[in-house]
Enzyme design. Structure first.
Site, PDB file in Angstrom:
ATOM      1  CG  ASP A 203      -2.040   1.020   1.212  1.00 58.86           C
ATOM      2  OD1 ASP A 203      -2.676   1.005   0.227  1.00 58.86           O
ATOM      3  OD2 ASP A 203      -1.827   1.839   2.138  1.00 58.86           O
ATOM      4  CD  GLU A 265      -1.921   2.218  -3.833  1.00 62.02           C
ATOM      5  OE1 GLU A 265      -3.101   3.120  -4.056  1.00 62.02           O
ATOM      6  OE2 GLU A 265      -1.483   2.382  -2.615  1.00 62.02           O
TER       7      GLU A 265
HETATM    8  C1  GLC Z   1      -3.999   2.845  -0.819  1.00 62.94           C
HETATM    9  C2  GLC Z   1      -5.589   2.196  -0.581  1.00 62.94           C
HETATM   10  C3  GLC Z   1      -6.486   3.299  -0.526  1.00 62.94           C
HETATM   11  C4  GLC Z   1      -6.188   3.806   1.072  1.00 62.94           C
HETATM   12  C5  GLC Z   1      -4.742   4.617   0.800  1.00 62.94           C
HETATM   13  C6  GLC Z   1      -4.273   4.810   2.169  1.00 62.94           C
HETATM   14  O1  GLC Z   1      -4.082   3.932  -1.637  1.00 62.94           O
HETATM   15  O2  GLC Z   1      -5.598   1.520  -1.959  1.00 62.94           O
HETATM   16  O3  GLC Z   1      -7.670   2.620  -0.341  1.00 62.94           O
HETATM   17  O4  GLC Z   1      -7.178   4.635   1.387  1.00 62.94           O
HETATM   18  O5  GLC Z   1      -3.834   3.661   0.288  1.00 62.94           O
HETATM   19  O6  GLC Z   1      -3.995   3.421   3.001  1.00 62.94           O
END
Ligand code: GLC
Length: 546
Positions: A203, A265
């Site tokens: 994340d 991500e």
């Molecule tokens: C990422 C997740 C999202 C979340 C953010 C903070 O982008 O995909 O859903 O709100 O991180 O953890």
């Protein structure tokens, strides 16, 4: 599942399970591990290679589980650690790998570490970013950073100190300069790898290291900061120091056989920046998000595909293809309004589009066609739950049921992401459509009244349904595309793109008129019924040379 096959992820189709909304086994209206276990045969029949489960750890749910209170347990509303282990074993039995979601940028404010920090126990604040405020009485935030969800990225405690949170106040950012934080996370990874987990989605993988001294950002538009629009040069994001962390993580993954894998991500400004996360001693793959930001326009699609493939190739990584996830507008809806000539800034478009009525019939045609493009491309494909049912974004949720912190933090100007997180319809009955074991249960977000026709049960027996399109596509993908090698573009009329890989071709028509298909090839699969010698608008087709 061949345990020795360490390259499975390079061509995998990964299904994203948003656990709160997938299936509810205990009848409380919230999805859980029991629900997911009961639906594993569905996923096996769909033909996916792996699942990625959104955070399932204990959490006060300030951000739907991305605020983790304990990284080595299961959220009680979702089940127990024993159930989670049973799930991993059962998935493996069915040939499905299991990827989890690790949230290393921040913890929950209910995590033991933050509780200790709030109580100012010795050394506890060193694990987070605590600072004194600005101004004569320290009543102004320490710098000008804005939270991704809106408002300042700082909250002040009663004793006057401020702490940093790039997301919700319930998500304090960890201080990755502290060696204790690094050791702890390597240990958490090993905890789950020891339990059979095949890898992690990371994340906000571009967020953990902050610019030295947490300097102000020079960007006067920082208030408009959003996840999908990460800008170059912001001291909160994509700092070079983050790569050292991943070199450590890679060595943890390499202790296992087959090696465990990581997917980043990382919303970074260019594919070149993204490729830096994929160097051979760092992460295995990363989501390339331009594909989900591409409007329904042949020429943009082609550019996005070319860029993604060439950037991944510079570091020898396979490209990845994502049409949607739990943070963005669902594909059907994104394609059901007029299409800009540039990449879609998803959050912003949500507001801009509110005035334009969606045409879900067109949106569905395009989403089905886009799926065939996605699944024909080289590399890894991610399918977000409900895409295989062609669900649309639910845009008319009543304000009082909204859960996404974005709604409150934006001062009620950004409705946030709840509309793509609605519990799945399984049965063609009334609400809750078999989502929960107790048909009287109230689901955590309400479902629309017309989803019986989109339910798994309704689509199962319909040969033309999107569900059956996905099933056929995933089956054929193994034959036609999985080992087909590089992509070669074919020459096509404007509004159409087509590529060849091995003996197979994929054509997609984003234009207004039908185009003839090559006579030397036969149709293996089409996104709309009745496609033989010509390709109608908003349709894609897979061909094989005769
Ligand atoms: C990422 C997740 C999202 C979340 C953010 C903070 O982008 O995909 O859903 O709100 O991180 O953890």
């Amino acid at each position: 599942m061949a345990p020795a096959d360490s390259s499975w992820w390079q061509t995998a189709v990964v299904y994203q399970v948003y656990i709160r909304s997938f299936a509810d086994g205990n009848g409380d209206g919230v999805g859980d591990v029991a629900g997911l276990r009961s639906r594993l045969p569905y996923l096996a029949q769909l033909g996916v290679d792996a699942i990625w489960i959104n955070p399932w750890y204990p959490s006060p749910m300030a951000d739907a589980g991305y605020d983790v209170a304990d990284y080595r347990e299961i959220e009680p509303a979702y089940g127990t650690l024993a159930e989670a282990q049973a799930l991993i074993a059962e998935a493996h039995e069915l040939g499905i790998r299991v990827l989890l979601d690790i949230v290393p940028n921040h913890t929950s404010d209910q995590h033991a570490w933050f509780q200790a920090a709030a109580a100012d126990e010795p050394g506890a604040r060193e694990r987070y970013h605590f600072r004194s405020g600005r101004g004569p009485d320290g009543s102004l935030p320490p710098n000008n950073w804005q939270s991704v969800f809106g408002g300042p990225a700082w909250t002040q405690l009663a004793d006057g100190q401020w702490y940093l949170h790039l997301f919700a106040p319930g998500q304090p950012d960890l201080n990755w300069d502290n060696p204790e934080v690094r050791t702890e996370f390597e240990d958490i990874l090993a905890f789950w790898f020891d339990r059979g987990v095949d890898g992690f989605r990371i994340d906000v993988a571009h967020g953990m290291v902050k610019g030295d001294g947490l300097p102000d950002t020079a960007d006067p538009d920082d208030a408009a900061q959003s996840l999908v629009q990460s800008r170059e040069g912001h001291p909160a994001w994509d700092q070079d120091g983050v790569h050292e962390i991943y070199r450590g993580w890679r060595t943890v993954a390499q202790r296992y056989e087959p090696e465990r894998i990581f997917i980043a991500e990382a919303w970074v400004p260019s594919n070149e920046r993204l490729a830096r996360y994929l160097r051979s001693d760092e992460l295995h793959t990363a989501f390339q998000f331009d594909f989900l930001r591409a409007p329904w326009r042949a020429e943009v699609l082609r550019t996005v595909v070319d860029d993604a493939i060439s950037a991944a190739a510079t570091v020898g990584a396979p490209p990845t293809w994502v049409l949607s996830n739990h943070d963005v507008t669902r594909t059907v809806t994104r394609f059901s309004r007029s299409q800009p000539g540039h990449l879609i800034e998803t959050d912003w478009e949500r507001g801009r589009w509110a005035d334009e009525d969606p045409d879900h019939v067109i949106g569905r045609r395009r989403a089905r066609a886009a799926a065939l493009v996605q699944l024909a491309l080289p590399g890894t494909a991610y399918v977000y739950q409900g895409e295989e049912l062609a669900l649309e974004e639910v845009e008319d949720l009543p304000d009082e049921v909204r859960q996404d912190p974005t709604w409150v933090q934006s001062g009620f100007t950004d409705v946030g992401r709840d509309g793509c997180r609605i519990p799945l319809p399984w049965r063609a009955t009334d609400i809750p459509y078999g989502f929960t074991a107790d048909s009287a249960a109230v689901t955590w977000l309400p479902q629309p009244g017309h989803w019986a026709e989109h339910s798994v049960e309704a689509q199962d027996g319909d040969a033309e349904s999107t569900l059956n399109l996905y099933r056929r596509a995933l089956g054929l993908r193994a034959q036609l595309w999985r080992d087909a090698g590089d992509l070669k573009w074919l020459s096509t009329p404007s509004g159409v793109v087509a590529f060849e890989r091995g003996a197979a071709q994929c054509w997609v028509n984003t234009g207004d008129s039908e185009v003839p298909l090559p006579e030397s090839a036969s149709v293996m699969l089409a996104s709309a019924p009745g496609v033989l010698s010509a390709l109608p608008p908003d349709t894609a087709v897979w061909l094989r040379s005769r």
